[in-house]
Motif scaffolding. Structure first.
Motif, short mmCIF file in Angstrom:
data_model
loop_
_atom_site.label_atom_id
_atom_site.label_comp_id
_atom_site.label_asym_id
_atom_site.label_seq_id
_atom_site.Cartn_x
_atom_site.Cartn_y
_atom_site.Cartn_z
N ASP A 231 0.84 -1.20 0.00
CA ASP A 231 0.00 0.00 0.00
C ASP A 231 0.87 1.25 0.00
O ASP A 231 1.66 1.48 0.93
N GLU A 232 0.72 2.08 -1.01
CA GLU A 232 1.54 3.28 -1.16
C GLU A 232 1.28 4.30 -0.06
O GLU A 232 2.06 5.25 0.11
N ARG A 261 9.56 5.16 1.16
CA ARG A 261 8.60 4.54 2.09
C ARG A 261 9.29 3.64 3.11
O ARG A 261 8.62 2.86 3.79
#
Length: 378
Positions: A231-232, A261
């Motif tokens: 999930d970005e 991330r």
């Protein structure tokens, strides 16, 4: 007061530059390439990187943040600053609500002094079966009302909450955290893939020490790891100490999440910077042998003795990251998680002069905080 650092290899998000920088009133005013325009402190080609940012840290040098003792907290911050961490979050562990509130109220004073970047509640809203070094007797179902009281006790300095999204009341508590500007981090969880996604949809945006204290990856039951990596909207913490996660799995997570991330954290406890022996983490007794902290009862890993300079070197040597990418996962991305990229996280004009000078073998040679040397160049 003005200071020029010359003959340096300055690591920025764009690359490594032979050059110089100037500092005035605690901030970087100019960053240039080539020879400095005037006299300055020559660093002999040593690397200069932004100060490290640690968003998950329980203590060091015998000092423990969960106690709420200000002298202990100052001791821990001083140890990590000497190792290059110029921005530190104080992480607590599961405890009774009144003790958590007292610790938060005390540590808020150090946040107001600028010594700490914020307070992190790791628990008590976590899964009993994945509690790790947390006392299972102190775990509770999430309560938005109770958490609102903890946020109030922290006087605006509560920045993060680790929570298991499968617990009753968890999604409402995540929504409250997001509304209060508190980062909701999924961790110490038994959640499956779908429940993890529900937590993210509710506002969770961070994974607490990915891989640790959660179900393993499965090809039919992917679980929380796959959801958090895929999930970005989520940034993932990784403990790069050679103990918590195998380097191959660290590289796998990094390949998916990338430097934007991925956040390296220490999860350090009071034994960081000290030798083997007996220690305490919250209410739990810990034994450190060969630098590895484990609970006396049960043997679970109990935080780490890691410092961020070691995590940085391992990122370059073990994971194969370039210097700019290693800087991103130890400085810029954690600064973004905290909403502080306007002032820290990279070397650029206008930002705070939080700097680390590294020797050719990437050992810490000097550390500067807000333009003042904590340790001076040799």
């Amino acid at each position: 007061m003005s200071l020029t650092l010359a003959d340096a290899r300055i690591v920025t998000p764009e690359g490594v530059h032979e050059g110089w920088l100037t500092i005035e009133d605690g901030r970087i005013t100019h960053v240039g390439q080539g020879s400095a325009p005037g006299p300055g402190l020559a660093l002999g080609g040593r690397h200069v990187v932004p100060g490290f940012v640690d968003v998950h840290n329980h203590g060091g040098a015998g000092g423990s943040f969960p106690t709420g003792d200000l002298d202990e907290a100052r001791t821990a911050v001083a140890l990590h600053r000497r190792h290059g961490t110029t921005t530190t979050m104080a992480s607590l562990v599961s405890d009774a609500p009144e003790r958590l509130a007292r610790a938060a109220a005390a540590l808020a004073e150090l946040c107001e002094e600028g010594l700490l970047a914020g307070i992190h509640f790791e628990g008590p809203y976590i899964a009993r079966g994945r509690c790790g070094a947390h006392d299972p007797a102190l775990l509770r179902e999430p309560s938005p009302q109770e958490f609102a009281g903890l946020v109030k006790a922290g006087r605006g300095h509560v920045r993060m909450l680790t929570i298991a999204p499968e617990l009753p009341g968890a999604l409402d508590t995540i929504r409250l955290a997001a509304a209060e500007g508190v980062i909701a981090a999924i961790g110490h969880t038994e959640a499956d893939y779908d429940r993890t996604i529900a937590g993210i949809d509710a506002g969770a945006s961070l994974a607490t020490h990915l891989y640790n204290a959660m179900p393993q990856l499965g090809h039919r039951a992917p679980g929380p790891i796959a959801a958090l990596l895929d999930d970005e909207r989520v940034t993932v913490e990784l403990i790069n100490d050679g103990v918590h996660v195998h380097p191959a799995m660290l590289r796998l997570a990094y390949e998916v999440a990338g430097p934007g991330r991925t956040v390296l954290v220490t999860d350090a406890m009071s034994a960081a910077g000290l030798g083997d022996g007996a220690y305490q983490l919250g209410s739990m007794r810990v034994r450190v042998d060969d630098g590895v902290a484990r609970l006396v009862e049960g043997g679970s890993i109990a935080g780490s003795t890691l410092t961020m300079d070691v995590a940085f070197r391992r990122a370059v040597r073990e994971l194969g990251l370039s210097l700019p990418d290693a800087v991103q996962v130890t400085s810029l991305t954690p600064a973004r998680v905290l909403g502080l990229t306007g002032s820290i996280g990279s070397i650029a004009a206008g930002k705070a002069a939080d700097l680390v000078v590294l020797s050719p073998d990437l050992e810490v040679d000097a550390v500067m905080k807000d333009g003042a040397w904590i340790t001076e160049p040799c």
